[in-house]
Every structure is written in structure tokens, then in C-alpha cells.
Enzyme design. Structure first.
Site, short mmCIF file in Angstrom:
data_model
loop_
_atom_site.label_atom_id
_atom_site.label_comp_id
_atom_site.label_asym_id
_atom_site.label_seq_id
_atom_site.Cartn_x
_atom_site.Cartn_y
_atom_site.Cartn_z
CD GLU A 97 -2.93 -1.15 2.31
OE1 GLU A 97 -2.50 -0.70 3.38
OE2 GLU A 97 -4.05 -1.67 2.18
CD GLU A 128 4.81 -20.91 11.85
OE1 GLU A 128 4.86 -21.05 13.08
OE2 GLU A 128 3.86 -20.36 11.26
#
Length: 321
Positions: A97, A128
Site C-alpha cells: 500500500e 515458518e
């Protein structure tokens, strides 16, 4: 802190993580499946309210993170978010963004998620557990001492994130850790340690809930605050907004009209003139248009003046007037 000696194909030891704040059972939602639908909504609303006080409790750490990030980006550094699962997705979202909001180059703020772009829409949670995966990600992006790396791990123990931060420190980068567990439960060696303590989740262990919400709030503040410090905001207007579609064109015109005495038609004409630059900035620029209007400079002169002030419109205007 997780050991850097873990082999690349190792997973984090199954060491009873139930003691972690994010894994504990919330007594206020113990009968969740017996509540009415409205009562379920009310429980979530009460719990989500805790995110605001959690942000307030780390205000100084967030301010420090903003100042550190702005200092590095001002010198040509980059801001990286790195995480896995929900934490990684939130980092990628915040990074994505920045270009439309602040007209930043895509490389200035980047999100890295374990598993790459596929993990944005399909779970790759097993990745992860690879410390070496985080190390490799930092190496692949050629992180240097100019850069800032924000490791995001709601539960605090993600080996991928710990590996990335350890490698970043080796390279001299500024390191920031965002987590929702106290330091006493998970310790880590970083420059800025931010603990967003919102307590156990409504749905035990589901850190996409309060932990995800408070992480999004913290990232909003971190990236926006950094851009304010970099001069990409005038007052509370996003003067570096990228004019790339009808909505953003309308926003650009409203900003110009709000900050000047121009009509919408005059603002549109000024915005078009702002693109007439020979300095490689041939795009419509609200910031350049405002400086042109206030000073009478042409686009190239405005660019040069802004460059002298590292893009800070208020400082450039002050010098010209």
C-alpha cells in the site's frame, strides 16, 4: 532466542508453547459455542477494544521505530517486513500500500513472507519452522547496513523470523521485532522490541484475531509515521499520492483545492502542467503542483528545490518564500 545452530531442515522443538500468552485460553470466551450470535459479536467487540490500549503501551517504542526507519530510508535504505502466515501477509499488505499512497518506489518498502507469493492465498505454515529460510530470504534481498528489517511474529517463536533477524543483525541492518507475547516468554536481540500485549484470543491460539488486528494497527502507524518524517505528507494530506486511477485523480484535485484557492478546473490544469518535467519525473505530482502554485517556479525548478530538501514540501516552500 532460537538457536542459530538449527539445521536448515529442522523444525522448532515441540516444547509445549501453551505457556505463551497468544496460546492461552481466554476465560471470557470459554462458552463461545453456547452464546447467541449477538453475544458472540459482543465478545469480539470487547476483546478487540484491548488492541487500542496495547498500542498506547508501546507508543515510545513505535516512535523510536519510526525515527530509526526514517533515518535509514533518508539515506537510501529500504524497509523490509518479514513473517510467516498471518504475520507475513500483514507485512506484505502494508508494503504493497505504500507505492499508491506515498508514490514510493516498489523497492523502498517490501514484504517478505515464508513461502513467497503463493503463501498469500494458500497456507504454507510449515515453512515458518525453517530458521535457514529466514536467513536465505535476507541474503536473497541483499540486506545491508542501510536497511531496516521488521520481524513480525505474533507468538514470538517463529524460527523463520528469528533467523531473518539474526542474519540482518550480522549485516548491520536496523532490526525491529513485533510480537504479542511478553519479553519474559520470548527474548530476542534487536534494536527496537515492540510487544503488543492483547491477551489470549477469543478462539484460543487463533492469532489472526486480536493479534492480527493490533499488528495491522502497529504497521499502519510505523509506515505512515515514517512517510510523514520523510516529507511525504503536508498537514494531513498525502501530497505524494500516485495519480494512477480515477479515484486517486479525484483525491489529488481535492487536495489541491483544499490547500489553495483554486477551482477544480484550475487544479486539474495545474496538475497537468506539473507533469511537464525534463528531469525524468514526467508524471502528475500534487507536491510539485503545489510548489509551482505557491512559488511560480516551473516543474524542473520545483524538482530541484524539492531535491535540496529531500522531498520535504514545507521546507522547500519556506526557502522559496
Amino acid at each position: 532466542m532460537t538457536s542459530p545452530d538449527l539445521p536448515s531442515d529442522s523444525v522448532h522443538p515441540a516444547d509445549h508453547r501453551g505457556h505463551l500468552l497468544t496460546e492461552q485460553v481466554n476465560p471470557d470466551s470459554a462458552n463461545l459455542d453456547q452464546l447467541s450470535t449477538l453475544e458472540i459479536v459482543d465478545v469480539f467487540n470487547r476483546e478487540d477494544a484491548k488492541t487500542i490500549s496495547a498500542i498506547a503501551s508501546v507508543r515510545q517504542a513505535l516512535a523510536t521505530a519510526i525515527d530509526r526507519a526514517a533515518d535509514q530510508l533518508r539515506q537510501g535504505g529500504r524497509l523490509f517486513y518479514i513473517g510467516a502466515g498471518t504475520s507475513g501477509r500483514l507485512g506484505v499488505l502494508d508494503a504493497a500500500e505504500c507505492p499508491p499512497t506515498f508514490c514510493t518506489p516498489p523497492e523502498m518498502v517490501q514484504g517478505i513472507i515464508a513461502g513467497g507469493s503463493e503463501a498469500l492465498v494458500r497456507s504454507s505454515e510449515g515453512l515458518e519452522d525453517r530458521w535457514e529460510g529466514g536467513v536465505d530470504a535476507i541474503a536473497d534481498h541483499h540486506v545491508s547496513a542501510l536497511d531496516v528489517v521488521v520481524g513480525i511474529a505474533a507468538g514470538g517463536t517463529t524460527p523463520y523470523v528469528h533467523g531473518a533477524l539474526a542474519e540482518s543483525r550480522k549485516r548491520g541492518a536496523t532490526t525491529i521485532f513485533l510480537s504479542c507475547v511478553p519479553k519474559a516468554q520470548v527474548d530476542i536481540d534487536v534494536d527496537v522490541d515492540i510487544r503488543l500485549l492483547v491477551g489470549p484470543e477469543v478462539l484460543a491460539g487463533s492469532t489472526r484475531l486480536k493479534a492480527g488486528t493490533v499488528t495491522k494497527l502497529a504497521l499502519n502507524i510505523l509506515s505512515t509515521g515514517t512517510m510523514v518524517r520523510l516529507g511525504k505528507v503536508y498537514g494531513n494530506r498525502m501530497i505524494d499520492v500516485a495519480v494512477t486511477n480515477a479515484k486517486l485523480h479525484d483525491r489529488a484535485l481535492r487536495i489541491l483545492c483544499d490547500l489553495t484557492d483554486l477551482t477544480r478546473e484550475q487544479a486539474d490544469e495545474l496538475l497537468e502542467k506539473s507533469a511537464a518535467s525534463d528531469l525524468g519525473s514526467a508524471h502528475r505530482s500534487v507536491k510539485r503542483a503545489l510548489l509551482m502554485h505557491w512559488t511560480g517556479l516551473n516543474p524542473d525548478q520545483s524538482d530541484r528545490l524539492l531535491s535540496r530538501h529531500q522531498g520535504n514540501l514545507r521546507q522547500a516552500r519556506h526557502e522559496a518564500l
